[in-house]
Structure formats: C-alpha cells, structure tokens
Design a protein around this motif. Sequence first.
Motif, mmCIF file in Angstrom:
data_model
loop_
_atom_site.group_PDB
_atom_site.id
_atom_site.type_symbol
_atom_site.label_atom_id
_atom_site.label_comp_id
_atom_site.label_asym_id
_atom_site.label_seq_id
_atom_site.Cartn_x
_atom_site.Cartn_y
_atom_site.Cartn_z
ATOM 1 N N ASP A 1 -2.035 -0.552 6.076
ATOM 2 C CA ASP A 1 -2.188 0.058 7.396
ATOM 3 C C ASP A 1 -3.638 0.177 7.839
ATOM 4 O OD1 ASP A 1 -2.544 1.962 5.359
ATOM 5 O OD2 ASP A 1 -2.124 3.622 6.712
ATOM 6 N N PHE A 2 -4.581 -0.363 7.042
ATOM 7 C CA PHE A 2 -5.985 -0.310 7.448
ATOM 8 C C PHE A 2 -6.675 -1.642 7.159
ATOM 9 C CE2 PHE A 2 -5.576 4.435 7.099
ATOM 10 C CZ PHE A 2 -5.970 4.723 8.402
ATOM 11 N N PRO B 1 -1.709 8.979 6.734
ATOM 12 C CA PRO B 1 -2.648 7.979 6.229
ATOM 13 C C PRO B 1 -3.263 8.281 4.873
ATOM 14 C CG PRO B 1 -3.680 9.291 7.960
ATOM 15 C CD PRO B 1 -2.234 9.689 7.922
ATOM 16 N N ASP C 1 0.874 -1.160 0.000
ATOM 17 C CA ASP C 1 0.000 0.000 0.000
ATOM 18 C C ASP C 1 0.927 1.230 0.000
ATOM 19 O OD1 ASP C 1 -2.136 1.744 0.515
ATOM 20 O OD2 ASP C 1 -2.004 1.431 2.694
ATOM 21 N N ASP D 1 -0.085 5.090 0.845
ATOM 22 C CA ASP D 1 -0.326 6.061 1.930
ATOM 23 C C ASP D 1 -0.278 5.344 3.277
ATOM 24 O OD1 ASP D 1 -1.235 8.758 0.603
ATOM 25 O OD2 ASP D 1 -2.190 7.160 -0.550
ATOM 26 N N GLY D 2 0.533 5.846 4.173
ATOM 27 C CA GLY D 2 0.618 5.251 5.503
ATOM 28 C C GLY D 2 1.564 4.064 5.588
ATOM 29 N N ASP E 1 -7.183 -2.833 3.601
ATOM 30 C CA ASP E 1 -6.025 -3.448 2.944
ATOM 31 C C ASP E 1 -6.008 -4.955 3.193
ATOM 32 O OD1 ASP E 1 -4.971 -0.898 2.110
ATOM 33 O OD2 ASP E 1 -4.343 -0.596 4.188
HETATM 34 MG MG LIG Z 1 -2.791 3.119 3.524
#
Ligand SMILES: [Mg+2]
Length: 227
Positions: free
Chosen positions: A178-179, A17, A8, A10-11, A182
């Motif tokens: 990070d989420f 994030p 991923d 972002d983050g 994902d």
């Molecule tokens: Mg992310």
Amino acid sequence: MTIPILFDMDGIILEGPRTEPQVYADAADAALSDFGVSPTPEQRRDLRRHGTDAVERRCAELEIDPDHFWKRKERYASEGTHERLRSGERGRYDDTGVLSDLAERTTIGLVTNNRHQTAEFVADYYDFAFDVVRGRDPTFPGYHRRKPDPYYIEDALASLDLNNSDTNNGRRGLYVGDFEKDVTAGTAAGLDTAFVRREHNRGLERPADATYELESLSELLDVLDEL
Ligand SMILES: [Mg+2]
C-alpha cells in the motif's frame, strides 16, 4: 507451476497503515519498568520512538543493554498489538477473504516490516494459509533491513525454494502493498508489484514502478490469471 504472491501486512491485511504509536509507547514503558530504571521525560520520549541511534544513546545513559531493551520493547509491542486484534480494536480488511481462494491456486506469503512475532500471530489468528511468513527480526540490524530494502522479501523467496522453472516468462512473482516502499522493495527483489488503494493512501500518486493498481484484493484472482 505456482507463482508466489507475497503480501504486505499493515494496510493490506490489517486495517490501518501502521501500528499505533501508543502501542510502542506502552511497550517502551513496560520494558523500562522491567529494567527498574527511572528515565527523564526526554529519555522516555526517545525510547518510545524508533530512532535507533537515540535509543542506543539513551540506553547507554541509563546503563541498560540496548539490544536487550530493544528485544523486550519489540516483544511487548507484539503482545499489545495481539491484544488489540483479539479485542477487535483493530481488524482485518474484508477483502482478505480472497486469500483462501488464492492459496488453493498458488503460493502465498506474508512479508512485512512489522515484527515477525506479530506476522506469525496474524497468520495463525486468522488462519491464513501462508506458505511463508516473514517479519522484521527484533534487533537493530533487523530494524534497518525493513522495506524499501528488499531483504525480507528476498529471504522469504529463498525459503520458498523456488527454482528457475518456477518463473513464468521471467516473472518471479508478485508483491502486494500500500506504499511506494513496497513497490520499491518488490521491484528490487525482481517481482511484479500491485499497489492497492485503501482509505489511507487515496491521496497518494500511484508509484511509477507499480505493475498493477488495485481497488481490492479480490482483483488478484484476475491478476493471477495474467501472471
Ligand atoms: Mg503497508
């Protein structure tokens, strides 16, 4: 045999994030200026946001082509983001240094909900050795295919042309995010997943389906040994 590790953006690669809302606000304003229209404050507010139904409705009110507006806004948002990276307003996480070691040992890729143009910029700007880079297409359907939909992850895997002999005991690869979305998307694409702890997701529960929970990307060297 190499097992793909897809990241991923972002983050995970880029600090923070997500793209700052102001980047999209500025992008919408620049696109509106190109079209030479004068929206009401309410119309402008909706066009700065991502609600695609509202964007289509507001474009119809202003008699501008929504697909054209969207594409232009996405392009300006990419340019705004790239400027923030060049100026150092936004950076990458220090632990992304491990990517060069990983790239020597396996296939790596970047798959993000963010715009494809920005994903390509990030790969190039930091000179990451990604074998595949995939971000969202600058269209309404492209926007709706974002994670948790596995579309872009599956598309990236398909472009790597991995055949069945590249799977290791049925494991096709790893998605790092990070989420929860994902983990959901990676799992739906048949991948193991790594949930990485960053400052912005400290308070979140570990997603139930996450295969690994990591404190740093540098732990991926050990994970790769297990894969
Ligand atoms: Mg992310």
